[in-house]
Design an enzyme around this catalytic site. Structure first.
Site, PDB file in Angstrom:
ATOM      1  N   ARG A   1       0.850  -1.191   0.000  1.00 34.22           N
ATOM      2  CA  ARG A   1       0.000   0.000   0.000  1.00 34.22           C
ATOM      3  C   ARG A   1       0.889   1.245   0.000  1.00 34.22           C
ATOM      4  O   ARG A   1       1.922   1.283   0.680  1.00 34.22           O
ATOM      5  CB  ARG A   1      -0.902   0.041   1.245  1.00 34.22           C
ATOM      6  CG  ARG A   1      -2.094  -0.915   1.216  1.00 34.22           C
ATOM      7  CD  ARG A   1      -3.177  -0.488   0.231  1.00 34.22           C
ATOM      8  NE  ARG A   1      -4.325  -1.382   0.222  1.00 34.22           N
ATOM      9  CZ  ARG A   1      -4.466  -2.438  -0.590  1.00 34.22           C
ATOM     10  NH1 ARG A   1      -3.533  -2.733  -1.464  1.00 34.22           N
ATOM     11  NH2 ARG A   1      -5.551  -3.183  -0.540  1.00 34.22           N
TER      12      ARG A   1
ATOM     13  N   GLU B   1      -3.941   7.625  -5.326  1.00 38.37           N
ATOM     14  CA  GLU B   1      -4.139   6.805  -6.518  1.00 38.37           C
ATOM     15  C   GLU B   1      -5.380   7.304  -7.232  1.00 38.37           C
ATOM     16  O   GLU B   1      -6.418   7.423  -6.583  1.00 38.37           O
ATOM     17  CB  GLU B   1      -4.297   5.335  -6.140  1.00 38.37           C
ATOM     18  CG  GLU B   1      -3.001   4.744  -5.605  1.00 38.37           C
ATOM     19  CD  GLU B   1      -3.087   3.260  -5.271  1.00 38.37           C
ATOM     20  OE1 GLU B   1      -4.130   2.649  -5.528  1.00 38.37           O
ATOM     21  OE2 GLU B   1      -2.113   2.729  -4.748  1.00 38.37           O
TER      22      GLU B   1
ATOM     23  N   HIS C   1      -1.460   0.195  -9.776  1.00 40.78           N
ATOM     24  CA  HIS C   1      -2.126  -0.728  -8.835  1.00 40.78           C
ATOM     25  C   HIS C   1      -2.753  -1.924  -9.575  1.00 40.78           C
ATOM     26  O   HIS C   1      -3.965  -2.131  -9.527  1.00 40.78           O
ATOM     27  CB  HIS C   1      -3.203   0.011  -8.012  1.00 40.78           C
ATOM     28  CG  HIS C   1      -3.503  -0.683  -6.705  1.00 40.78           C
ATOM     29  ND1 HIS C   1      -3.812  -0.011  -5.550  1.00 40.78           N
ATOM     30  CD2 HIS C   1      -3.553  -1.997  -6.386  1.00 40.78           C
ATOM     31  CE1 HIS C   1      -4.036  -0.881  -4.575  1.00 40.78           C
ATOM     32  NE2 HIS C   1      -3.887  -2.099  -5.060  1.00 40.78           N
TER      33      HIS C   1
HETATM   34  P1  NAP Z   1      -0.904 -11.326   5.079  1.00 40.44           P
HETATM   35  O1  NAP Z   1      -0.676 -12.765   4.759  1.00 40.44           O
HETATM   36  O2  NAP Z   1      -1.830 -10.982   6.186  1.00 40.44           O
HETATM   37  O3  NAP Z   1       0.516 -10.652   5.340  1.00 40.44           O
HETATM   38  C1  NAP Z   1       0.621  -9.388   5.872  1.00 40.44           C
HETATM   39  C2  NAP Z   1       1.947  -9.270   6.554  1.00 40.44           C
HETATM   40  O4  NAP Z   1       2.030  -7.963   7.093  1.00 40.44           O
HETATM   41  C3  NAP Z   1       2.115 -10.251   7.707  1.00 40.44           C
HETATM   42  O5  NAP Z   1       3.284 -10.986   7.535  1.00 40.44           O
HETATM   43  C4  NAP Z   1       2.243  -9.343   8.919  1.00 40.44           C
HETATM   44  O6  NAP Z   1       3.186  -9.804   9.853  1.00 40.44           O
HETATM   45  C5  NAP Z   1       2.737  -8.062   8.314  1.00 40.44           C
HETATM   46  N1  NAP Z   1       2.497  -6.954   9.215  1.00 40.44           N
HETATM   47  C6  NAP Z   1       1.323  -6.561   9.764  1.00 40.44           C
HETATM   48  N2  NAP Z   1       1.537  -5.538  10.611  1.00 40.44           N
HETATM   49  C7  NAP Z   1       2.852  -5.290  10.576  1.00 40.44           C
HETATM   50  C8  NAP Z   1       3.693  -4.373  11.250  1.00 40.44           C
HETATM   51  N3  NAP Z   1       3.185  -3.494  12.119  1.00 40.44           N
HETATM   52  N4  NAP Z   1       5.006  -4.367  10.975  1.00 40.44           N
HETATM   53  C9  NAP Z   1       5.518  -5.257  10.084  1.00 40.44           C
HETATM   54  N5  NAP Z   1       4.777  -6.166   9.436  1.00 40.44           N
HETATM   55  C10 NAP Z   1       3.459  -6.192   9.693  1.00 40.44           C
HETATM   56  O7  NAP Z   1      -1.452 -10.542   3.808  1.00 40.44           O
HETATM   57  P2  NAP Z   1      -1.113 -10.779   2.266  1.00 40.44           P
HETATM   58  O8  NAP Z   1      -2.184 -11.571   1.638  1.00 40.44           O
HETATM   59  O9  NAP Z   1       0.296 -11.246   2.141  1.00 40.44           O
HETATM   60  O10 NAP Z   1      -1.247  -9.274   1.734  1.00 40.44           O
HETATM   61  C11 NAP Z   1      -0.368  -8.264   2.220  1.00 40.44           C
HETATM   62  C12 NAP Z   1      -0.795  -6.886   1.765  1.00 40.44           C
HETATM   63  O11 NAP Z   1      -0.551  -6.731   0.377  1.00 40.44           O
HETATM   64  C13 NAP Z   1      -2.312  -6.601   1.901  1.00 40.44           C
HETATM   65  O12 NAP Z   1      -2.606  -6.120   3.187  1.00 40.44           O
HETATM   66  C14 NAP Z   1      -2.578  -5.596   0.815  1.00 40.44           C
HETATM   67  O13 NAP Z   1      -2.591  -4.307   1.342  1.00 40.44           O
HETATM   68  C15 NAP Z   1      -1.408  -5.749  -0.143  1.00 40.44           C
HETATM   69  N6  NAP Z   1      -1.833  -6.201  -1.486  1.00 40.44           N
HETATM   70  C16 NAP Z   1      -1.669  -5.370  -2.559  1.00 40.44           C
HETATM   71  C17 NAP Z   1      -2.056  -5.778  -3.816  1.00 40.44           C
HETATM   72  C18 NAP Z   1      -1.913  -4.895  -5.015  1.00 40.44           C
HETATM   73  O14 NAP Z   1      -2.754  -4.952  -5.906  1.00 40.44           O
HETATM   74  N7  NAP Z   1      -0.876  -4.079  -5.103  1.00 40.44           N
HETATM   75  C19 NAP Z   1      -2.607  -7.039  -4.001  1.00 40.44           C
HETATM   76  C20 NAP Z   1      -2.748  -7.866  -2.901  1.00 40.44           C
HETATM   77  C21 NAP Z   1      -2.363  -7.439  -1.650  1.00 40.44           C
HETATM   78  P3  NAP Z   1       2.737 -10.747  11.084  1.00 40.44           P
HETATM   79  O15 NAP Z   1       2.298 -12.027  10.457  1.00 40.44           O
HETATM   80  O16 NAP Z   1       3.956 -10.860  11.884  1.00 40.44           O
HETATM   81  O17 NAP Z   1       1.611 -10.054  11.756  1.00 40.44           O
END
Ligand code: NAP
Length: 320
Positions: free
Chosen positions: A239, A268, A287
């Protein structure tokens, strides 16, 4: 059950939505985000909201909807646009679309890392602009992955998929930073849990894969960029708010980092006259990390499954 859907959905899910006998449909069908005032007006009296990441779902929306609102289902894995705490306090279920977009998003993260490391933007421009003359030994030389260290900020679903892919490209060391240790990823990938500063200082590639939260907002500021190796390749597909964008511009101007790839920005769309577009070593995509037809259809289906489950009085299959 009355449901507000804030955009036209991919073809198959749109058809399913229209054919769903349990749903009384209110839908914003224009190819742009539903204006706030329209959202506040159409949401009145609905039992369910099917939203996108472009729709802010906060107390005001919940107040306008009324106490019968049972579920908010977003066609995204990120839910920073939803006030989850406020929804939970009102016993409103929250649905999202984990897993199905992991592969597409990881692919695009790798694509950006490769593209900026290998100076793709400069290469394409040079070829198209007639700057391509004779083969030259040092012209447009970038950097490669073999023997390098990758730093993943947020080793969740996408972060891990990125690490797996880049390991295949020759990355030999994987550092990760997050809130908790990931023993399975440590065992499978040899990933090492690191402090934020350690990751910044030691990584040759940094990929931002964490959720946007109050803790991660502006995590990457000028100080963070200054701690990185000047040769670092920095990619953010999570993000835009996780990066302090003005500080990123300054870091690029000051040569603090080698190259940047972004799929997400603030705002965006990023205005076309924004400074970031002017750097030859910065590639910006609009995006599109999850934008494969297969993934978008799957995301749309999962978000609809959540709504239909509630209409059937069942627990939502993909909930927070
Ligand atoms: P996920 O499996 O929940 O992974 C999110 C990660 O963020 C977890 O490893 C978590 O660590 C970490 N995190 C949360 N709070 C944090 C903090 N304060 N400091 C450091 N790390 C932290 O989610 P995902 O499916 O991989 O997706 C991740 C993100 O990618 C989404 O939230 C979304 O915003 C973004 N995304 C973007 C697109 C795009 O189109 N560009 C597409 C898909 C997703 P812990 O496990 O240790 O809590």
């Amino acid at each position: 059950m009355k449901v507000l859907v804030t955009r036209l959905l991919p073809e198959h899910t749109q058809k399913r939505l229209q054919d769903e006998p349990l749903l009384d449909l209110v839908q914003w069908k224009e190819d742009r985000a539903i204006p706030r005032e329209t959202l506040l007006s159409l949401v009145k009296g609905v039992d369910a909201i099917y939203c996108l990441l472009t729709d802010k779902i906060d107390e005001q929306v919940l107040d306008c909807a009324g106490p019968q609102l049972k579920v908010v289902s977003t066609m995204s894995v990120g839910y920073d646009h939803i006030d989850v705490k406020a929804l939970k306090a009102r016993n409103i279920q929250v649905g999202y679309t984990p897993d199905c977009l992991t592969e597409a998003t990881a692919d695009l993260t790798v694509l950006l890392a490769l593209s900026v490391a290998r100076r793709m933007k400069e290469g394409i421009r040079a070829a198209e602009n007639g700057e391509w003359s004779v083969w030259r030994p040092t012209w447009l030389c970038g950097t490669q992955f073999s023997g390098k260290t990758l730093g993943v900020v947020g080793l969740g679903r996408i972060g891990e998929a990125v690490a797996k892919r880049l390991k295949a490209f020759g990355i030999t060391r994987i550092l990760y930073y997050g809130r908790s240790r990931k023993p399975q990823a440590e065992a499978e990938l040899g990933a090492e849990f690191a402090s934020f500063d350690d990751l910044l200082e030691k990584s040759d590639y940094i990929t931002v894969c964490c959720a946007l939260t109050v803790e991660t907002q502006d995590l990457f500021d000028y100080q963070a960029f200054s701690k990185m190796k000047p040769s670092v390749v920095f990619v953010n597909t999570a993000r835009g708010g996780i990066v302090k964008q003005d500080d990123l511009v300054r870091a690029l101007e000051d040569g603090k980092i080698r190259a940047v790839g972004l799929d997400v920005t603030v705002p965006e769309p990023l205005p076309v006259d924004h400074k970031l577009y002017q750097f030859p070593n910065c590639i910006i995509l609009p995006h599109i990390a999850s934008a494969t037809s297969e993934t978008r259809e799957q995301m749309a289906t999962m978000a609809l499954d959540n709504i239909v489950a509630v209409a059937n009085g069942q627990p939502i299959p993909f909930g927070l």
